[in-house]
Design a protein around this motif. Structure first.
Motif, PDB file in Angstrom:
ATOM      1  N   GLY A   1       2.625  11.330   4.220  1.00 18.41           N
ATOM      2  CA  GLY A   1       4.032  11.510   3.892  1.00 18.41           C
ATOM      3  C   GLY A   1       4.463  10.736   2.667  1.00 18.41           C
ATOM      4  N   CYS A   2       3.739   9.697   2.321  1.00 19.23           N
ATOM      5  CA  CYS A   2       4.036   8.917   1.108  1.00 19.23           C
ATOM      6  C   CYS A   2       3.454   9.556  -0.145  1.00 19.23           C
ATOM      7  N   GLY A   3       2.593  10.572   0.040  1.00 15.42           N
ATOM      8  CA  GLY A   3       2.057  11.272  -1.121  1.00 15.42           C
ATOM      9  C   GLY A   3       0.557  11.224  -1.295  1.00 15.42           C
ATOM     10  N   ALA A   4      -0.168  10.697  -0.309  1.00 21.45           N
ATOM     11  CA  ALA A   4      -1.629  10.676  -0.427  1.00 21.45           C
ATOM     12  C   ALA A   4      -2.191  12.093  -0.393  1.00 21.45           C
ATOM     13  N   ASP A   5      -3.220  12.325  -1.188  1.00 16.63           N
ATOM     14  CA  ASP A   5      -3.887  13.632  -1.210  1.00 16.63           C
ATOM     15  C   ASP A   5      -5.075  13.665  -0.261  1.00 16.63           C
ATOM     16  N   VAL A   6      -5.792  12.557  -0.168  1.00 14.75           N
ATOM     17  CA  VAL A   6      -6.971  12.471   0.698  1.00 14.75           C
ATOM     18  C   VAL A   6      -6.811  11.236   1.579  1.00 14.75           C
ATOM     19  N   PHE A   7      -6.751  11.434   2.897  1.00 10.82           N
ATOM     20  CA  PHE A   7      -6.632  10.307   3.824  1.00 10.82           C
ATOM     21  C   PHE A   7      -8.005   9.971   4.386  1.00 10.82           C
ATOM     22  N   ILE A   8      -8.310   8.671   4.452  1.00 11.93           N
ATOM     23  CA  ILE A   8      -9.598   8.202   4.968  1.00 11.93           C
ATOM     24  C   ILE A   8      -9.333   7.205   6.087  1.00 11.93           C
ATOM     25  N   ASP A   9      -9.817   7.515   7.289  1.00  9.71           N
ATOM     26  CA  ASP A   9      -9.681   6.612   8.427  1.00  9.71           C
ATOM     27  C   ASP A   9     -10.766   5.539   8.303  1.00  9.71           C
TER      28      ASP A   9
ATOM     29  N   GLY B   1       0.809  -1.213   0.000  1.00 13.17           N
ATOM     30  CA  GLY B   1       0.000   0.000   0.000  1.00 13.17           C
ATOM     31  C   GLY B   1       0.840   1.261   0.000  1.00 13.17           C
ATOM     32  N   SER B   2       1.851   1.322   0.865  1.00 18.36           N
ATOM     33  CA  SER B   2       2.701   2.521   0.918  1.00 18.36           C
ATOM     34  C   SER B   2       3.511   2.676  -0.359  1.00 18.36           C
ATOM     35  N   ALA B   3       3.912   1.556  -0.976  1.00 16.20           N
ATOM     36  CA  ALA B   3       4.598   1.629  -2.262  1.00 16.20           C
ATOM     37  C   ALA B   3       3.655   2.135  -3.348  1.00 16.20           C
ATOM     38  N   ALA B   4       2.411   1.658  -3.329  1.00 19.37           N
ATOM     39  CA  ALA B   4       1.440   2.084  -4.335  1.00 19.37           C
ATOM     40  C   ALA B   4       1.136   3.576  -4.222  1.00 19.37           C
ATOM     41  N   VAL B   5       1.012   4.078  -3.004  1.00 17.29           N
ATOM     42  CA  VAL B   5       0.774   5.513  -2.821  1.00 17.29           C
ATOM     43  C   VAL B   5       1.911   6.313  -3.438  1.00 17.29           C
ATOM     44  N   GLN B   6       3.138   5.900  -3.186  1.00 16.33           N
ATOM     45  CA  GLN B   6       4.286   6.632  -3.731  1.00 16.33           C
ATOM     46  C   GLN B   6       4.318   6.593  -5.250  1.00 16.33           C
ATOM     47  N   LEU B   7       4.096   5.418  -5.835  1.00 18.62           N
ATOM     48  CA  LEU B   7       4.144   5.315  -7.289  1.00 18.62           C
ATOM     49  C   LEU B   7       3.031   6.116  -7.943  1.00 18.62           C
TER      50      LEU B   7
END
Length: 349
Positions: free
Chosen positions: A202-210, A174-180
């Motif tokens: 920090g990995c580059g997400a624009d919208v975070f959803i809890d 998941g964190s790799a996918a966000v960065q790519l």
């Protein structure tokens, strides 16, 4: 124990290569406690192999399934012992290897046998570690970034200006996918537990959803004004299927990468699939034929090694454990508290 293989001519195999090594094995399927460190023979080098002295070993969810018996006593091409991902230094190589030499720093995906001091890897599954990149950190690259690239770009055909919803965004893949996705110019929606918000952003997400307190379908609908996202990368499975499909825009693509929430009980809203012209893909690396896995590795390497060297994308490391403490590493992964990759580090001897 590794499956015996008839030795064929090898090149550049030092006489100092040991006959045995420490590896993590298990005699019975079960919990983390079944994992034990034991001396086993060093694998023989086949014509296309690199023999690598491991500096770090990636822990993956497939390892947990292997330990529990999901694959039986399967042989995965390189060994029937556990582990899929390594980084280290080449100490010997086969007669048909091209592009590598003894002493090279490499990272890559193996067909079993990573949980050991030395592993053999088909050179077509190996990648050079970029200059300046820490060799231990390189053990957190191959499996997650290759999987993420395959899902996002080879299957879902994500491109700049599109939007993507990535579940389990604090995990390794998941964190790799966000960065790519971020590096490719996509708008990234990402779900994870609220305590992991900072790491995911920090990995580059624009919208975070809890995912614990918010309904991702509702958030996507609100932020996109009802349009939906172009791509969904899912690791959860059945519990998310309906909402994933309903979160897709016209022509959207859903890629299923895992089944953390289970495979049963899902209902597919076929009317949405039909009238929105949706596509659904499934992908798993472990059971693919060698030539398919080799192509997956090469696709990632050709597109992203320069970005890795430049620091545009980077491995996210949660924690490290000694190789002999593999059981503790598995408990860490099963706790759900990790962010990024968990690594095993063989002791130098």
């Amino acid at each position: 124990m590794s499956t015996p293989t008839t030795a064929l001519p090898v090149t550049e195999q030092p006489a100092t290569t040991p006959r045995s090594m420490q590896a993590v094995v298990f005699d019975d399927f079960g919990g983390p406690e079944v994992l034990v460190a034991r001396e086993i023979p060093v694998p023989e080098v086949r014509p296309h192999d690199l023999l690598v002295r491991n500096a770090s070993i990636g822990v993956n969810r497939a390892d947990l399934l292997h330990r529990k018996g999901a694959y039986g006593r399967a042989y995965f091409g390189d060994a029937d012992t556990m582990g899929l991902e390594i980084a280290g230094t080449v100490v010997a190589m086969g007669s048909e290897v091209q592009g590598f030499a003894v002493g090279d720093r490499v990272m890559g995906i193996v067909g079993g046998g990573a949980y050991a001091e030395l592993s053999r890897i088909d050179h077509r599954m190996a990648m050079p570690v970029p200059a300046g990149m820490d060799l231990v950190a390189a053990g957190a690259v191959a499996e997650v970034f290759v999987t993420a690239h395959e899902a996002l770009f080879h299957l879902a055909r994500l491109h700049a200006g599109e939007s993507v919803l990535i579940h389990a965004a604090a995990g390794g893949v998941g964190s790799a996918a966000v960065q790519l996705a971020h590096a490719a110019g996509a708008r990234v929606f990402a779900t994870a537990g609220g305590d992991k918000r900072g790491a995911v952003l920090g990995c580059g997400a624009d919208v975070f959803i809890d995912y614990r307190s918010e309904d991702f379908q509702a958030v996507v609908a609100q932020v996109t004004q009802g349009r939906g996202v172009d791509v969904v990368i899912d690791f959860i499975g059945a519990p998310y299927l309906q909402r994933n499909v309903r979160s897709l825009a016209d022509g959207g693509r859903l890629v299923s990468v895992g089944l953390l929430g289970g495979a049963q009980g899902a209902e597919l809203p076929m009317d949405v699939v039909l009238y929105r012209h949706l596509q659904i893909f499934g992908t798993v690396m472990k059971s693919r034929p060698p030539e398919v896995k080799q192509a997956m590795v090469q696709r990632f390497a050709q597109q992203w090694l320069p970005a890795l060297a430049a620091g545009v994308i980077r491995p996210v490391i949660d924690s490290t454990f000694a190789l002999a403490d593999a059981a503790q590493a598995h408990r860490r992964m099963e706790s759900g508290a990790s962010i990024g990759k968990i690594l095993l580090l063989p002791e130098a001897r």
